[in-house]
Design a protein around this motif. Sequence first.
Motif, PDB file in Angstrom:
ATOM      1  N   ASN A 216      32.003  43.427   9.050  1.00 49.61           N
ATOM      2  CA  ASN A 216      31.251  42.856   8.150  1.00 49.61           C
ATOM      3  C   ASN A 216      31.841  41.501   7.902  1.00 49.61           C
ATOM      4  O   ASN A 216      32.931  41.442   7.349  1.00 49.61           O
ATOM      5  CB  ASN A 216      31.355  43.682   6.788  1.00 49.61           C
ATOM      6  CG  ASN A 216      30.588  43.097   5.649  1.00 49.61           C
ATOM      7  OD1 ASN A 216      30.006  41.899   6.217  1.00 49.61           O
ATOM      8  ND2 ASN A 216      30.390  43.590   4.771  1.00 49.61           N
ATOM      9  N   MET A 229      21.167  40.312   4.479  1.00 47.37           N
ATOM     10  CA  MET A 229      21.434  40.484   6.151  1.00 47.37           C
ATOM     11  C   MET A 229      22.809  40.598   5.994  1.00 47.37           C
ATOM     12  O   MET A 229      23.600  39.379   5.774  1.00 47.37           O
ATOM     13  CB  MET A 229      20.834  39.360   7.108  1.00 47.37           C
ATOM     14  CG  MET A 229      20.998  39.393   8.519  1.00 47.37           C
ATOM     15  SD  MET A 229      20.181  38.162   9.444  1.00 47.37           S
ATOM     16  CE  MET A 229      20.806  36.956   8.795  1.00 47.37           C
ATOM     17  N   LYS A 231      26.228  40.288   8.504  1.00 46.28           N
ATOM     18  CA  LYS A 231      26.251  39.693   9.910  1.00 46.28           C
ATOM     19  C   LYS A 231      27.883  39.836  10.134  1.00 46.28           C
ATOM     20  O   LYS A 231      28.848  39.903   9.503  1.00 46.28           O
ATOM     21  CB  LYS A 231      26.003  38.165   9.895  1.00 46.28           C
ATOM     22  CG  LYS A 231      24.568  37.882   9.604  1.00 46.28           C
ATOM     23  CD  LYS A 231      24.326  36.269   9.635  1.00 46.28           C
ATOM     24  CE  LYS A 231      25.168  35.506   8.728  1.00 46.28           C
ATOM     25  NZ  LYS A 231      24.895  34.270   9.263  1.00 46.28           N
ATOM     26  N   ASP A 232      28.176  40.138  11.530  1.00 43.49           N
ATOM     27  CA  ASP A 232      29.010  40.003  12.222  1.00 43.49           C
ATOM     28  C   ASP A 232      29.013  39.034  13.407  1.00 43.49           C
ATOM     29  O   ASP A 232      28.367  38.183  13.343  1.00 43.49           O
ATOM     30  CB  ASP A 232      29.894  41.547  12.736  1.00 43.49           C
ATOM     31  CG  ASP A 232      29.059  41.940  13.826  1.00 43.49           C
ATOM     32  OD1 ASP A 232      27.951  41.393  14.265  1.00 43.49           O
ATOM     33  OD2 ASP A 232      29.194  42.821  14.627  1.00 43.49           O
ATOM     34  N   SER A 233      29.885  39.178  14.374  1.00 39.51           N
ATOM     35  CA  SER A 233      30.201  38.039  15.378  1.00 39.51           C
ATOM     36  C   SER A 233      28.659  37.930  16.110  1.00 39.51           C
ATOM     37  O   SER A 233      28.383  37.052  16.530  1.00 39.51           O
ATOM     38  CB  SER A 233      31.302  38.031  16.228  1.00 39.51           C
ATOM     39  OG  SER A 233      32.372  38.042  15.338  1.00 39.51           O
ATOM     40  N   ASN A 235      25.950  40.731  15.939  1.00 33.23           N
ATOM     41  CA  ASN A 235      25.011  41.543  15.584  1.00 33.23           C
ATOM     42  C   ASN A 235      24.522  41.381  14.015  1.00 33.23           C
ATOM     43  O   ASN A 235      25.463  40.769  13.344  1.00 33.23           O
ATOM     44  CB  ASN A 235      24.995  42.934  15.729  1.00 33.23           C
ATOM     45  CG  ASN A 235      25.309  43.229  17.221  1.00 33.23           C
ATOM     46  OD1 ASN A 235      24.498  42.802  17.939  1.00 33.23           O
ATOM     47  ND2 ASN A 235      26.554  44.074  17.534  1.00 33.23           N
ATOM     48  N   PHE A 236      23.594  41.888  13.380  1.00 29.97           N
ATOM     49  CA  PHE A 236      23.505  41.903  12.123  1.00 29.97           C
ATOM     50  C   PHE A 236      22.544  43.181  11.462  1.00 29.97           C
ATOM     51  O   PHE A 236      22.073  43.852  12.499  1.00 29.97           O
ATOM     52  CB  PHE A 236      22.688  40.608  11.368  1.00 29.97           C
ATOM     53  CG  PHE A 236      21.103  40.612  12.049  1.00 29.97           C
ATOM     54  CD1 PHE A 236      20.711  40.283  13.300  1.00 29.97           C
ATOM     55  CD2 PHE A 236      20.064  41.397  11.490  1.00 29.97           C
ATOM     56  CE1 PHE A 236      19.386  40.332  13.841  1.00 29.97           C
ATOM     57  CE2 PHE A 236      18.793  41.273  11.735  1.00 29.97           C
ATOM     58  CZ  PHE A 236      18.708  40.953  13.179  1.00 29.97           C
ATOM     59  N   SER A 254      20.053  45.251  14.266  1.00 28.57           N
ATOM     60  CA  SER A 254      19.677  44.343  15.257  1.00 28.57           C
ATOM     61  C   SER A 254      19.561  45.043  16.724  1.00 28.57           C
ATOM     62  O   SER A 254      19.764  46.154  16.784  1.00 28.57           O
ATOM     63  CB  SER A 254      20.705  43.312  15.426  1.00 28.57           C
ATOM     64  OG  SER A 254      21.930  44.100  15.869  1.00 28.57           O
TER      65      SER A 254
END
Length: 336
Positions: A216, A229, A231-233, A235-236, A254
């Motif tokens: 996260n 939404m 998000k990580d690096s 995906n979401f 995602s």
Amino acid sequence: YDNSALLIPDTPTTCKLLVYSPIGDLITIIELYQYKLGIKNIDISPNGHYICLGLYDQSLRIFNNISYTCVTIFEHDKQVLKDITVNYYKEAIINPEGETKYVQLKPPIDIRNENIYIKGKNLSSDKNPKFGVSKMAFSFDNYYLATKNDNMPNILFIWVINQMNLQTVLIHLNEVIYFQWAKNQNILFISTDNNKLYYFTLDSCKILQLAPDFQNKSLVFSSDGRKMMVKDSNNFIMVNIENKNEDYQIEKESPQKQTDNPQDNQNKENINEDNKELQQGEEYQEGEGNQEGEEFHEGEEYHEGEEYQEGEEYQEGEEYQEGQGQEEEGQDNENL
């Protein structure tokens, strides 16, 4: 807030705030103390009534927007962990898989037993030391104020503005990376850079477990504030936050990458081939219908041609009969 003033902090080594009018006139100078580091962070309440200054001395000072005088001071030192009127919640591991939840603690809080990070005053060895009130966030209705002190980076303080006191302290296992209030609800979402989403409401505080390989990093709210939404690096994850009295659930993730199981990949390829054959069969049936229609039209033209040819033969027959009658009249005349 209303474009009535411009707030400019002085140098990093001077704790001064310069207040200018929109046309460039100096309105006032707010000077807190001397011979210390300056202002670390500035924030303004959504209604524009309060100006918050986060300082390096682990305090947050609130000023009004009319006379620019100090209304109150929120201290973030170890003494606030001994207040018996405050609600304390700590993140605790509940199973070997690493799932966690908030458990309530009874004050006073023992810093050594509750895994609270306290940074010492001797920070000369650190080239970029982190200390003081670095982040703050108001709720949409100006009722709550959440703050973070870098001296205790895994703790989040939640204050009540109209009462000017501390209400809740959230203690986490890891450092708090970011926190943000919902657009139209008093819900605070928190991240500690792991696969969990922490949130605080008026009634409780809970932890939502995300995918195991998800980190996260940040979140974005929809325009109506009902969805967000995470998000990580790479995906979401979409989370529905419309229901206030229910636990928040993951709505849609995602698109996932191709699975490592060869049998699953072969099944997907077979399904794709079946779809292609079905589309080709539909196109072949449409082509057959067109050919039959073309043959039918050609047949109609052939019948019309036959009738026309019969007419032509009939006309030729008539001409032949007329010619034959003239020859017979000529022979009768010769006989005479």
